[in-house]
Write a protein that holds these residues in place. Sequence first.
Motif, short mmCIF file in Angstrom:
data_model
loop_
_atom_site.label_atom_id
_atom_site.label_comp_id
_atom_site.label_asym_id
_atom_site.label_seq_id
_atom_site.Cartn_x
_atom_site.Cartn_y
_atom_site.Cartn_z
N VAL A 205 -0.95 -6.71 -14.41
CA VAL A 205 0.07 -6.99 -15.41
C VAL A 205 -0.61 -7.28 -16.74
N LEU A 206 -0.11 -6.64 -17.80
CA LEU A 206 -0.67 -6.82 -19.13
C LEU A 206 -0.43 -8.23 -19.65
N ASP A 207 0.73 -8.81 -19.36
CA ASP A 207 1.05 -10.15 -19.84
C ASP A 207 1.63 -10.97 -18.69
N LEU A 208 0.75 -11.58 -17.93
CA LEU A 208 1.11 -12.31 -16.72
C LEU A 208 1.30 -13.79 -17.04
N GLN A 209 2.36 -14.11 -17.76
CA GLN A 209 2.64 -15.49 -18.14
C GLN A 209 3.24 -16.30 -17.00
N ASP A 210 4.14 -15.65 -16.22
CA ASP A 210 4.87 -16.35 -15.17
C ASP A 210 4.77 -15.57 -13.86
N GLU A 211 3.81 -15.96 -13.01
CA GLU A 211 3.60 -15.24 -11.75
C GLU A 211 4.82 -15.30 -10.84
N ALA A 212 5.51 -16.42 -10.81
CA ALA A 212 6.69 -16.56 -9.95
C ALA A 212 7.79 -15.59 -10.39
N ALA A 213 7.96 -15.41 -11.68
CA ALA A 213 8.97 -14.48 -12.18
C ALA A 213 8.63 -13.05 -11.80
N TRP A 214 7.36 -12.69 -11.89
CA TRP A 214 6.94 -11.34 -11.49
C TRP A 214 7.16 -11.14 -10.00
N LEU A 215 6.79 -12.14 -9.21
CA LEU A 215 6.97 -12.05 -7.76
C LEU A 215 8.45 -11.86 -7.41
N GLN A 216 9.32 -12.64 -8.03
CA GLN A 216 10.74 -12.52 -7.76
C GLN A 216 11.28 -11.17 -8.22
N THR A 217 10.81 -10.69 -9.38
CA THR A 217 11.27 -9.39 -9.88
C THR A 217 10.92 -8.28 -8.90
N ILE A 218 9.69 -8.25 -8.45
CA ILE A 218 9.26 -7.19 -7.54
C ILE A 218 10.00 -7.31 -6.20
N LYS A 219 10.08 -8.51 -5.66
CA LYS A 219 10.68 -8.71 -4.34
C LYS A 219 12.20 -8.50 -4.36
N GLN A 220 12.88 -9.11 -5.32
CA GLN A 220 14.35 -9.09 -5.31
C GLN A 220 14.93 -7.90 -6.05
N ARG A 221 14.37 -7.58 -7.19
CA ARG A 221 14.97 -6.53 -8.03
C ARG A 221 14.59 -5.13 -7.57
N TYR A 222 13.41 -4.98 -6.96
CA TYR A 222 12.94 -3.66 -6.56
C TYR A 222 12.82 -3.49 -5.04
N GLU A 223 12.04 -4.38 -4.39
CA GLU A 223 11.79 -4.17 -2.96
C GLU A 223 13.07 -4.28 -2.12
N ARG A 224 13.88 -5.30 -2.35
CA ARG A 224 15.08 -5.48 -1.54
C ARG A 224 16.02 -4.27 -1.61
N PRO A 225 16.35 -3.76 -2.83
CA PRO A 225 17.20 -2.56 -2.87
C PRO A 225 16.54 -1.33 -2.24
N LEU A 226 15.23 -1.19 -2.43
CA LEU A 226 14.54 -0.04 -1.82
C LEU A 226 14.59 -0.12 -0.29
N MET A 227 14.53 -1.32 0.25
CA MET A 227 14.65 -1.47 1.70
C MET A 227 16.06 -1.08 2.15
N GLU A 228 17.08 -1.44 1.37
CA GLU A 228 18.45 -1.06 1.71
C GLU A 228 18.61 0.46 1.67
N ILE A 229 17.92 1.10 0.75
CA ILE A 229 18.05 2.55 0.59
C ILE A 229 17.27 3.31 1.66
N PHE A 230 16.06 2.87 1.97
CA PHE A 230 15.17 3.67 2.83
C PHE A 230 14.98 3.14 4.25
N GLU A 231 15.29 1.87 4.51
CA GLU A 231 15.02 1.34 5.87
C GLU A 231 16.31 1.07 6.61
#
Length: 159
Positions: A133-159
């Motif tokens: 990450v170019l600007d990693l100010q808030d690791e928890a926010a990045w973790l939540q973004t990847i897990k909730q905003r991207y991974e969770r919907p992708l799991m609903e779509i593909f798994e």
Amino acid sequence: MSRRPLLEGLLLAMWLIVNESLALHHWLLGTAFALGIAALVRALRPQIAHPRRLGVALRLSWHVLCDVVRSNLAVGRIILGTLRQQPKIGFLQIPLEMRDPHGLAMLAVIITATPGTVWAGHDPADNVLTLHVLDLQDEAAWLQTIKQRYERPLMEIFE
């Protein structure tokens, strides 16, 4: 009979264009080339994707579009030097639940298409994503973004 007539047709057309000839022998060689490549592609990708939940996919696409625009603006501010503080460049380890290769590929595309982030690696044994990450100010926010905003919907779509 091939499941990829479009691929084979495009490969044949490419063969004819590259050889700048419509002679019969180029049609025959091009057809053999196209059929061979299509067979190799099938062997390399034995698992076919079966995406579901079109509504989730559309919502995810909207989120990705918004995030790409927002990230473009943020990276632009960093490049132009309008931020008051230096960016905190770093790597983040994100444990993933998703195992579907198509979902992981889409996650890689989303992350790489978003300015300021790069899919830096994936450990398949532990299923951990390494994100640069170019600007990693808030690791928890990045973790939540990847897990909730991207991974969770992708799991609903593909798994």
